[in-house]
Design an enzyme around this catalytic site. Structure first.
Site, PDB file in Angstrom:
ATOM      1  CG  ASN A  88      -2.334  -0.670   0.668  1.00 44.87           C
ATOM      2  OD1 ASN A  88      -2.511  -0.608  -0.184  1.00 44.87           O
ATOM      3  ND2 ASN A  88      -3.056  -0.858   1.890  1.00 44.87           N
ATOM      4  CG  HIS A  89       1.764   3.404  -2.999  1.00 46.81           C
ATOM      5  ND1 HIS A  89       2.402   4.213  -3.968  1.00 46.81           N
ATOM      6  CD2 HIS A  89       1.974   2.104  -3.083  1.00 46.81           C
ATOM      7  CE1 HIS A  89       3.153   3.061  -4.905  1.00 46.81           C
ATOM      8  NE2 HIS A  89       3.034   1.920  -4.183  1.00 46.81           N
ATOM      9  CB  ALA A  90       1.097   7.446   2.234  1.00 52.05           C
TER      10      ALA A  90
END
Length: 213
Positions: A88-90
């Site tokens: 996951n990315h921020a």
């Protein structure tokens, strides 16, 4: 009949006497500090990988802050992938671009999602299913082929689709409660061997009668 030997990497012997390389007892095939697999859980693949850990959970790196936990007696079909939290990315900035991962000094402390992915006991995960970060799949659930699973799947639910939704339950609520109280997957091998006819025939009364003290 005797239980499969959980100590064998390849537990299925074909009629010609050869071990089936495409099916492994996952606890014997995976050596990864962030992955925990219960006894008797197997995975199958038409093209057996050298590295089962990276094949099944390609984003889970040793030393990451999340874990993949898989219970006992699970059945994992070809093409299943666990897309763990490290993928996951921020999302709270103006961009989702992961600038810190390109700086060795910043990479270790940069992981916006640290949720564990937890699979219960006796879960069947069908062909090509994707299990997304933080998913929690209850005991006895069935994940349909190609399903994309996020969030929580209740025990003994059958889920399909994208996003995966509950189509029905394998048993009525009173039966599910009885099964969850029995926790047969934790029974000693000799009790499990005696219980095999009950497990295969769906005879819950017999299973209860065979429960060890």
């Amino acid at each position: 009949m005797p239980l499969p030997n959980p100590a064998l990497r390849n537990p299925i012997v074909l009629p010609d006497g050869q071990a089936h390389a495409g099916t492994v007892m996952l606890a014997r095939a995976v050596d990864h500090p962030n992955i925990q697999v219960g006894e008797f859980t197997y995975a199958s693949d038409f093209t057996p990988p050298q590295d089962w850990a990276s094949h099944l959970a390609p984003y889970l790196f040793a030393g990451a802050r999340e874990h993949l936990v898989i219970g006992k007696f699970c059945q994992i079909a070809h093409g299943v992938r666990f897309i763990t939290a490290s993928a996951n990315h921020a999302q709270d900035g103006l961009s989702c671009y992961p600038f810190p991962v390109f700086d060795p000094a910043e990479m270790a402390g940069f992981q916006p999602d640290t949720r564990d992915t937890v699979i219960g006991h006796d879960v069947w995960i069908g062909y090509g299913a994707l299990i997304l970060p933080g998913a929690r799949i209850g005991d006895g659930a069935i994940i349909g082929a190609g399903a994309v699973v996020r969030g929580t799947v209740p025990p003994y639910a059958i889920v399909t689709g994208n996003p995966a939704t509950v189509q029905r339950y394998r048993f009525a609520k009173p039966q599910i409660a009885r099964l969850l109280s029995l926790k047969w997957w934790h029974w000693p091998p000799e009790a499990l061997a005696r219980a095999e006819p009950a497990l295969l025939s769906g005879d819950l009364d017999m299973l209860e009668d065979l429960a060890p003290d």
